[in-house]
Every structure is written in structure tokens, then in C-alpha cells.
Design a protein around this motif. Structure first.
Motif, PDB file in Angstrom:
ATOM      1  N   ARG A  31      -0.258  10.726  -8.884  1.00 39.53           N
ATOM      2  CA  ARG A  31      -0.903   9.828  -7.867  1.00 39.53           C
ATOM      3  C   ARG A  31      -0.714  10.836  -6.708  1.00 39.53           C
ATOM      4  O   ARG A  31       0.040  11.358  -6.236  1.00 39.53           O
ATOM      5  CB  ARG A  31      -0.301   8.867  -7.518  1.00 39.53           C
ATOM      6  CG  ARG A  31      -0.835   7.122  -6.750  1.00 39.53           C
ATOM      7  CD  ARG A  31      -0.123   6.164  -6.603  1.00 39.53           C
ATOM      8  NE  ARG A  31       1.403   6.504  -6.011  1.00 39.53           N
ATOM      9  CZ  ARG A  31       2.088   5.347  -5.170  1.00 39.53           C
ATOM     10  NH1 ARG A  31       1.704   4.379  -6.184  1.00 39.53           N
ATOM     11  NH2 ARG A  31       3.073   5.559  -4.764  1.00 39.53           N
ATOM     12  N   SER A  32      -1.890  10.873  -6.062  1.00 37.23           N
ATOM     13  CA  SER A  32      -2.221  11.332  -5.129  1.00 37.23           C
ATOM     14  C   SER A  32      -2.305  10.851  -4.070  1.00 37.23           C
ATOM     15  O   SER A  32      -1.932   9.203  -3.302  1.00 37.23           O
ATOM     16  CB  SER A  32      -3.986  11.623  -4.734  1.00 37.23           C
ATOM     17  OG  SER A  32      -4.279  12.319  -3.105  1.00 37.23           O
ATOM     18  N   PHE A  33      -1.220  11.571  -2.848  1.00 33.51           N
ATOM     19  CA  PHE A  33      -0.523  10.667  -0.751  1.00 33.51           C
ATOM     20  C   PHE A  33      -1.756  10.677  -0.379  1.00 33.51           C
ATOM     21  O   PHE A  33      -2.143   9.483  -0.066  1.00 33.51           O
ATOM     22  CB  PHE A  33       0.534  11.600  -0.599  1.00 33.51           C
ATOM     23  CG  PHE A  33       1.164  11.100   0.343  1.00 33.51           C
ATOM     24  CD1 PHE A  33       0.537  11.774   1.211  1.00 33.51           C
ATOM     25  CD2 PHE A  33       1.917  10.408   0.116  1.00 33.51           C
ATOM     26  CE1 PHE A  33       1.398  11.498   2.946  1.00 33.51           C
ATOM     27  CE2 PHE A  33       2.498   9.960   1.507  1.00 33.51           C
ATOM     28  CZ  PHE A  33       2.289  10.564   2.776  1.00 33.51           C
ATOM     29  N   TYR A  70       1.814  14.542  -3.454  1.00 36.44           N
ATOM     30  CA  TYR A  70       1.633  13.961  -4.613  1.00 36.44           C
ATOM     31  C   TYR A  70       2.566  12.688  -5.093  1.00 36.44           C
ATOM     32  O   TYR A  70       4.118  13.512  -4.616  1.00 36.44           O
ATOM     33  CB  TYR A  70       0.736  14.469  -5.801  1.00 36.44           C
ATOM     34  CG  TYR A  70       1.143  15.563  -5.543  1.00 36.44           C
ATOM     35  CD1 TYR A  70       1.249  16.778  -5.506  1.00 36.44           C
ATOM     36  CD2 TYR A  70       1.902  16.209  -6.887  1.00 36.44           C
ATOM     37  CE1 TYR A  70       1.069  17.955  -5.507  1.00 36.44           C
ATOM     38  CE2 TYR A  70       2.496  16.739  -7.399  1.00 36.44           C
ATOM     39  CZ  TYR A  70       2.021  18.113  -6.795  1.00 36.44           C
ATOM     40  OH  TYR A  70       2.531  19.372  -6.803  1.00 36.44           O
ATOM     41  N   TYR A  71       2.474  12.547  -6.558  1.00 36.02           N
ATOM     42  CA  TYR A  71       3.859  11.631  -7.277  1.00 36.02           C
ATOM     43  C   TYR A  71       3.454  12.126  -7.855  1.00 36.02           C
ATOM     44  O   TYR A  71       2.934  11.915  -8.369  1.00 36.02           O
ATOM     45  CB  TYR A  71       4.230   9.997  -6.218  1.00 36.02           C
ATOM     46  CG  TYR A  71       4.119   9.713  -4.886  1.00 36.02           C
ATOM     47  CD1 TYR A  71       3.134   9.995  -4.775  1.00 36.02           C
ATOM     48  CD2 TYR A  71       5.391   9.732  -4.621  1.00 36.02           C
ATOM     49  CE1 TYR A  71       3.406   8.958  -3.132  1.00 36.02           C
ATOM     50  CE2 TYR A  71       5.159   9.522  -3.103  1.00 36.02           C
ATOM     51  CZ  TYR A  71       4.923   9.201  -1.903  1.00 36.02           C
ATOM     52  OH  TYR A  71       4.643   8.752  -0.830  1.00 36.02           O
ATOM     53  N   ASP A  80      -4.963  10.222  -1.590  1.00 33.65           N
ATOM     54  CA  ASP A  80      -6.321   9.090  -2.154  1.00 33.65           C
ATOM     55  C   ASP A  80      -6.126   8.267  -1.351  1.00 33.65           C
ATOM     56  O   ASP A  80      -5.599   7.317  -1.749  1.00 33.65           O
ATOM     57  CB  ASP A  80      -6.154   9.218  -3.635  1.00 33.65           C
ATOM     58  CG  ASP A  80      -7.288   8.110  -4.219  1.00 33.65           C
ATOM     59  OD1 ASP A  80      -8.397   8.150  -3.290  1.00 33.65           O
ATOM     60  OD2 ASP A  80      -7.478   8.913  -5.867  1.00 33.65           O
ATOM     61  N   SER A  81      -7.332   7.210  -0.887  1.00 35.64           N
ATOM     62  CA  SER A  81      -7.394   5.884  -0.217  1.00 35.64           C
ATOM     63  C   SER A  81      -7.081   5.080  -1.812  1.00 35.64           C
ATOM     64  O   SER A  81      -6.724   3.834  -1.241  1.00 35.64           O
ATOM     65  CB  SER A  81      -8.933   5.632   0.482  1.00 35.64           C
ATOM     66  OG  SER A  81      -9.393   5.881  -0.575  1.00 35.64           O
ATOM     67  N   ASN A  82      -7.272   5.101  -2.529  1.00 35.45           N
ATOM     68  CA  ASN A  82      -7.100   4.219  -3.612  1.00 35.45           C
ATOM     69  C   ASN A  82      -5.631   4.400  -4.309  1.00 35.45           C
ATOM     70  O   ASN A  82      -4.905   3.638  -5.149  1.00 35.45           O
ATOM     71  CB  ASN A  82      -8.543   3.779  -4.479  1.00 35.45           C
ATOM     72  CG  ASN A  82      -8.717   4.974  -5.741  1.00 35.45           C
ATOM     73  OD1 ASN A  82      -7.461   5.344  -5.370  1.00 35.45           O
ATOM     74  ND2 ASN A  82      -9.749   5.249  -5.929  1.00 35.45           N
ATOM     75  N   TYR A  83      -4.787   5.380  -4.425  1.00 31.59           N
ATOM     76  CA  TYR A  83      -3.978   5.167  -5.051  1.00 31.59           C
ATOM     77  C   TYR A  83      -3.345   5.570  -6.117  1.00 31.59           C
ATOM     78  O   TYR A  83      -3.155   4.713  -6.778  1.00 31.59           O
ATOM     79  CB  TYR A  83      -2.595   4.489  -3.940  1.00 31.59           C
ATOM     80  CG  TYR A  83      -2.553   4.903  -2.700  1.00 31.59           C
ATOM     81  CD1 TYR A  83      -3.139   4.127  -1.882  1.00 31.59           C
ATOM     82  CD2 TYR A  83      -1.791   5.946  -2.513  1.00 31.59           C
ATOM     83  CE1 TYR A  83      -3.177   4.742  -0.336  1.00 31.59           C
ATOM     84  CE2 TYR A  83      -1.777   6.419  -1.188  1.00 31.59           C
ATOM     85  CZ  TYR A  83      -2.376   5.424  -0.451  1.00 31.59           C
ATOM     86  OH  TYR A  83      -1.491   6.129   0.743  1.00 31.59           O
ATOM     87  N   TRP A 128       0.586  -1.404   0.092  1.00 31.62           N
ATOM     88  CA  TRP A 128      -0.345   0.014   0.166  1.00 31.62           C
ATOM     89  C   TRP A 128       0.468   1.284  -0.060  1.00 31.62           C
ATOM     90  O   TRP A 128       2.025   1.671   0.637  1.00 31.62           O
ATOM     91  CB  TRP A 128      -0.676   0.304   1.292  1.00 31.62           C
ATOM     92  CG  TRP A 128      -1.926   0.987   1.166  1.00 31.62           C
ATOM     93  CD1 TRP A 128      -2.493   2.100   2.435  1.00 31.62           C
ATOM     94  CD2 TRP A 128      -3.266   1.061   0.063  1.00 31.62           C
ATOM     95  NE1 TRP A 128      -3.664   2.444   1.538  1.00 31.62           N
ATOM     96  CE2 TRP A 128      -4.397   1.333   0.922  1.00 31.62           C
ATOM     97  CE3 TRP A 128      -3.477   0.390  -1.225  1.00 31.62           C
ATOM     98  CZ2 TRP A 128      -5.261   2.329  -0.039  1.00 31.62           C
ATOM     99  CZ3 TRP A 128      -3.939   0.624  -1.235  1.00 31.62           C
ATOM    100  CH2 TRP A 128      -5.184   0.785  -1.046  1.00 31.62           C
ATOM    101  N   GLY A 129       0.171   2.278  -0.583  1.00 32.22           N
ATOM    102  CA  GLY A 129       1.473   3.411  -0.641  1.00 32.22           C
ATOM    103  C   GLY A 129       2.850   4.103  -1.745  1.00 32.22           C
ATOM    104  O   GLY A 129       1.931   3.270  -2.470  1.00 32.22           O
ATOM    105  N   ASN A 130       3.208   3.795  -0.888  1.00 28.30           N
ATOM    106  CA  ASN A 130       4.315   4.836  -1.539  1.00 28.30           C
ATOM    107  C   ASN A 130       5.221   3.814  -2.469  1.00 28.30           C
ATOM    108  O   ASN A 130       6.232   2.873  -2.081  1.00 28.30           O
ATOM    109  CB  ASN A 130       5.329   5.440  -1.136  1.00 28.30           C
ATOM    110  CG  ASN A 130       6.726   6.080  -1.676  1.00 28.30           C
ATOM    111  OD1 ASN A 130       6.485   6.432  -2.956  1.00 28.30           O
ATOM    112  ND2 ASN A 130       7.634   6.629  -0.582  1.00 28.30           N
TER     113      ASN A 130
END
Lengths: 113, 116
Positions: free
Chosen positions: B95-97, B32-33, B99-102, A97-99
């Protein structure tokens, strides 16, 4: 190590039929995402699964569904196919999840006649 | 909602020269990325470079570097010493940092042609 594998590579269907696309993530990856890429456009997000639960859904009709299995592989199902569903369907996996970066498969080219 | 815009449908460059691909985005978020992906005719999306918005330093990966201008919401990709193998579609993605679904949000892509 094997990368993300998708099957089949190419599929031809007719309108109204149903299709199932398959994705095996990189070993150890627990998250799978599905994208639709219409010719000449960037991908559009369809679904994301993590630990066998749906974690995100894009703006696609209910004809699109997916699931993730205990071995983290995933299937994308599309019912009542329309001509507009013709596209390259990409699967991406990430560690968690995440990064973490997403790693993509070669995609399944779906053609609707 | 976030959007990503790539205003150059196609770019061409002479082999060994430098080319810059443009990308702008719209977001109200501060974290964000941003990514550049390459898609050759083989279809597989390959990650070229990634930038975290909280980092002021521009990311570099060998011949690839970015010019990240957060205030201007601009994220361009510079390819130095272009090689024939660089020919592909290049996509900018956000990609949002938070956002719950990335999910990744993509631009329409730029086709890069390398002239020998």
C-alpha cells in the motif's frame, strides 16, 4: 464487537442480470473498500469509500458501481453480468484515512451461469 | 505502477518446523506499507503482520516475522514452529503511503500446506 459482515454469502446469477452485494463495517469504521478475487488469484481493488464519498476506483468497467450510506454500510452493484464476473467479492473496513489496517469480511461468492 | 510478485504458488512444511514465504515488489516510492495476509478456507482475509518501509527493524508477531530488504524490494515471511492451523493461502500486499486512495495491491498468493 461484530466484525465486517457481508451478505449474501453466496449468490448465483445468469449473464445479463444485475446484482447488489452488501457490507456492514465494524462499528466506528468510516472507510469501506471493495475487492474482487477471482479463483486462484489475489484480490483486485474495485472501490474505496470514506465518509460516504468515493475516494478511489480501480480498473473496472462502469458496470461496477458502489455507494456508502450515512451509517457507513456499503453496497456494490454490478450490472449486465458476464461470466468473468464470477469471483469472491471482499469488503474491508478501516477506522479512517491513511495508516489504519483494513479488516475483511468473509466475502460474497458470486457465480454467473 | 506498483506490482507484487509471489513466486511460490505452493509450499509445504512439517509441523513444528520453520518455513519462509517469498515476496518481491516493484515501486518507485520511498514510503509505503507492506502486509502479509492469511486466507484460510473460511475465506476471510486475516492480517498477519505489517511493515512500514521507513522502519529498518523487521516486524515480528509471535511466531511470525519478516525479512524486509528495502533495497532489494524483498519482503519474506518466516513462520516458526508451524502449526496445523497455519495452513492457508498467504498473500503479500503493498500500500502506497502517498496514494490518495490507499488501495492494497496484492500478489497472487502462496498456498501453505502443513504436514502432520
Amino acid at each position: 464487537d461484530a466484525g465486517v459482515t457481508q451478505s449474501p454469502t453466496h449468490l448465483i446469477k445468469t449473464r445479463g442480470q444485475q446484482v447488489t452485494l452488501r457490507c456492514s463495517p465494524i462499528s466506528g469504521h468510516k472507510s469501506v473498500s471493495w475487492y474482487q478475487q477471482v479463483l486462484g488469484q489475489g484480490p483486485q481493488f474495485i472501490f474505496q469509500y470514506y465518509e460516504k464519498e468515493e475516494r478511489g476506483r480501480g480498473n473496472f468497467p462502469d458496470r461496477f458501481s458502489a455507494r456508502q450510506f450515512p451509517n457507513y454500510s456499503s453496497e456494490l452493484n454490478v450490472n449486465a453480468l458476464l461470466l468473468g464476473d464470477s469471483a469472491l467479492y471482499l469488503c474491508a473496513s478501516s477506522l479512517g484515512w491513511g495508516n489504519q489496517p483494513q479488516h475483511f469480511g468473509d466475502g460474497t461468492r458470486l457465480s454467473i451461469l | 505502477a506498483q506490482t507484487v510478485t509471489q513466486s511460490q504458488p505452493e509450499m509445504s512444511v512439517q509441523e513444528a518446523e520453520t518455513v519462509t514465504l517469498s515476496c518481491t515488489y516493484d515501486t518507485s516510492e520511498s514510503d509505503y506499507y507492506l502486509f502479509w495476509y492469511k486466507q484460510p478456507p473460511s475465506r476471510q482475509m486475516i492480517l498477519v503482520i505489517r511493515q512500514e518501509a521507513y522502519k529498518q527493524q523487521n516486524a515480528t508477531e509471535n511466531r511470525f516475522s519478516v525479512n524486509f530488504q528495502k533495497a532489494a524490494k524483498s519482503f519474506s515471511l518466516k513462520i516458526s514452529d508451524s502449526q496445523l492451523g497455519d495452513a492457508a493461502m498467504y498473500f503479500c500486499a503493498y500500500r502506497s503511503f502517498m496514494d490518495s486512495n490507499y488501495q492494497l495491491i496484492w500478489g497472487a498468493g502462496t498456498k501453505l500446506i502443513i504436514k502432520p
